[in-house]
Design a protein around this motif. Sequence first.
Motif, PDB file in Angstrom:
ATOM      1  N   VAL A 131       0.828  -1.204   0.000  1.00  0.00           N
ATOM      2  CA  VAL A 131       0.000   0.000   0.000  1.00  0.00           C
ATOM      3  C   VAL A 131       0.864   1.256   0.000  1.00  0.00           C
ATOM      4  O   VAL A 131       0.534   2.251  -0.657  1.00  0.00           O
ATOM      5  N   GLU A 132       1.998   1.214   0.693  1.00  0.00           N
ATOM      6  CA  GLU A 132       2.915   2.362   0.673  1.00  0.00           C
ATOM      7  C   GLU A 132       3.405   2.660  -0.743  1.00  0.00           C
ATOM      8  O   GLU A 132       3.569   3.827  -1.119  1.00  0.00           O
ATOM      9  N   HIS A 133       3.609   1.601  -1.534  1.00  0.00           N
ATOM     10  CA  HIS A 133       4.153   1.781  -2.880  1.00  0.00           C
ATOM     11  C   HIS A 133       3.079   1.954  -3.958  1.00  0.00           C
ATOM     12  O   HIS A 133       3.262   2.734  -4.899  1.00  0.00           O
ATOM     13  N   ASP A 134       1.967   1.233  -3.823  1.00  0.00           N
ATOM     14  CA  ASP A 134       0.977   1.182  -4.901  1.00  0.00           C
ATOM     15  C   ASP A 134      -0.418   1.623  -4.495  1.00  0.00           C
ATOM     16  O   ASP A 134      -1.354   1.498  -5.288  1.00  0.00           O
ATOM     17  N   GLY A 135      -0.593   2.112  -3.281  1.00  0.00           N
ATOM     18  CA  GLY A 135      -1.934   2.452  -2.823  1.00  0.00           C
ATOM     19  C   GLY A 135      -2.790   1.204  -2.657  1.00  0.00           C
ATOM     20  O   GLY A 135      -2.278   0.077  -2.610  1.00  0.00           O
ATOM     21  N   MET A 136      -4.095   1.371  -2.617  1.00  0.00           N
ATOM     22  CA  MET A 136      -4.988   0.235  -2.387  1.00  0.00           C
ATOM     23  C   MET A 136      -5.018  -0.738  -3.557  1.00  0.00           C
ATOM     24  O   MET A 136      -5.401  -1.900  -3.399  1.00  0.00           O
ATOM     25  N   ASN A 137      -4.592  -0.273  -4.751  1.00  0.00           N
ATOM     26  CA  ASN A 137      -4.477  -1.205  -5.881  1.00  0.00           C
ATOM     27  C   ASN A 137      -3.492  -2.333  -5.578  1.00  0.00           C
ATOM     28  O   ASN A 137      -3.579  -3.408  -6.170  1.00  0.00           O
ATOM     29  N   ARG A 162     -19.353  -4.050  -5.224  1.00  0.00           N
ATOM     30  CA  ARG A 162     -19.517  -3.051  -4.161  1.00  0.00           C
ATOM     31  C   ARG A 162     -18.378  -3.137  -3.152  1.00  0.00           C
ATOM     32  O   ARG A 162     -17.834  -2.120  -2.719  1.00  0.00           O
ATOM     33  N   ILE A 163     -18.006  -4.365  -2.780  1.00  0.00           N
ATOM     34  CA  ILE A 163     -16.930  -4.539  -1.807  1.00  0.00           C
ATOM     35  C   ILE A 163     -15.584  -4.144  -2.424  1.00  0.00           C
ATOM     36  O   ILE A 163     -14.736  -3.543  -1.761  1.00  0.00           O
ATOM     37  N   ARG A 164     -15.395  -4.457  -3.699  1.00  0.00           N
ATOM     38  CA  ARG A 164     -14.153  -4.053  -4.361  1.00  0.00           C
ATOM     39  C   ARG A 164     -13.993  -2.530  -4.322  1.00  0.00           C
ATOM     40  O   ARG A 164     -12.909  -2.019  -4.014  1.00  0.00           O
ATOM     41  N   GLU A 165     -15.077  -1.812  -4.636  1.00  0.00           N
ATOM     42  CA  GLU A 165     -15.019  -0.357  -4.613  1.00  0.00           C
ATOM     43  C   GLU A 165     -14.781   0.160  -3.196  1.00  0.00           C
ATOM     44  O   GLU A 165     -14.091   1.172  -2.997  1.00  0.00           O
ATOM     45  N   MET A 166     -15.323  -0.527  -2.207  1.00  0.00           N
ATOM     46  CA  MET A 166     -15.126  -0.142  -0.810  1.00  0.00           C
ATOM     47  C   MET A 166     -13.644  -0.247  -0.432  1.00  0.00           C
ATOM     48  O   MET A 166     -13.096   0.628   0.238  1.00  0.00           O
ATOM     49  N   ILE A 167     -13.012  -1.333  -0.873  1.00  0.00           N
ATOM     50  CA  ILE A 167     -11.579  -1.513  -0.599  1.00  0.00           C
ATOM     51  C   ILE A 167     -10.770  -0.407  -1.264  1.00  0.00           C
ATOM     52  O   ILE A 167      -9.924   0.235  -0.638  1.00  0.00           O
ATOM     53  N   LEU A 168     -11.041  -0.167  -2.550  1.00  0.00           N
ATOM     54  CA  LEU A 168     -10.275   0.828  -3.297  1.00  0.00           C
ATOM     55  C   LEU A 168     -10.487   2.248  -2.764  1.00  0.00           C
ATOM     56  O   LEU A 168      -9.614   3.105  -2.906  1.00  0.00           O
ATOM     57  N   ALA A 169     -11.643   2.488  -2.142  1.00  0.00           N
ATOM     58  CA  ALA A 169     -11.941   3.816  -1.604  1.00  0.00           C
ATOM     59  C   ALA A 169     -11.291   4.062  -0.241  1.00  0.00           C
ATOM     60  O   ALA A 169     -11.310   5.195   0.258  1.00  0.00           O
ATOM     61  N   THR A 170     -10.707   3.026   0.350  1.00  0.00           N
ATOM     62  CA  THR A 170     -10.076   3.176   1.660  1.00  0.00           C
ATOM     63  C   THR A 170      -8.851   4.073   1.556  1.00  0.00           C
ATOM     64  O   THR A 170      -8.031   3.932   0.642  1.00  0.00           O
ATOM     65  N   ASN A 171      -8.728   4.997   2.491  1.00  0.00           N
ATOM     66  CA  ASN A 171      -7.562   5.877   2.535  1.00  0.00           C
ATOM     67  C   ASN A 171      -6.315   5.041   2.818  1.00  0.00           C
ATOM     68  O   ASN A 171      -6.275   4.310   3.811  1.00  0.00           O
ATOM     69  N   PRO A 172      -5.294   5.094   1.967  1.00  0.00           N
ATOM     70  CA  PRO A 172      -4.085   4.303   2.219  1.00  0.00           C
ATOM     71  C   PRO A 172      -3.479   4.548   3.607  1.00  0.00           C
ATOM     72  O   PRO A 172      -2.985   3.618   4.243  1.00  0.00           O
TER      73      PRO A 172
END
Length: 258
Positions: A131-137, A162-172
Amino acid sequence: MTEKLHFTVSGRGPHLVLAHSLASNSDLWSAQLPLLEKHFTVLRFDIRGHGRSPAPAGAYTMEELADDAIALLEGQGIKKVTWVAVSLGAMIGQVVALKKPDLIEKLVLADTTSGYPPPAQAAWNERIEHVEHDGMNGVVNGTLSRWFTEGFQTKHPDKFGRIREMILATNPAGFIGCGNAIRDFDVKSETHRISCPTLVMVGEHDQATPPDMARGIAASIPGAKFVLIPDAAHQAAVEQPSFFNAELAKFLNLVEAP
């Protein structure tokens, strides 16, 4: 933390808290709300670093996350709650129950642990680095593979999306902060002090917090009930909501069927 957590309140009756997992938010509980709002005043909150709650930089501790929740409840004048939670939210719930035993009336711990062994702690370091290097992706695909059984995406594309979008929307920053708290969390030697009625549930295919972890928690808490949820992985409340809700209704002595 000086800023307050974001929360919503709905329903009526005695107070019940819903606490979500890492990399999600309080909307995770949409399948449980229709049941619980009939019987409880439901408070859902976004854990520090998630949803619309603040995400300060740096490592968090589980003690800090528990203190956030306690401050929220005390600020609302709430003196007694039923705590229903999954994964990270259930880790926080264990700490709250240990710190403030008079606050928790009943405790539901789903797909969680009381502490990870060293190999799993190393895995958390890797996820934090991703996550430090690539964010939530950097963690979304691996997270989804742990959270759901094979085939869930095909059977329930809307839920999965919906859950995938929830993960990606999480603040790193929130993921990193809470990831540190999870990695360092260990109350295995203390859970025997939890005195409230407790239900421990886990998906039979949970790779993130395997059933043996849940059995260990249930065995350590006096009088705790253990339930294995079939055909589910780490997000059992999402994957098998009917089964999850039925067990919840039985444990909470709800008159109406879920």
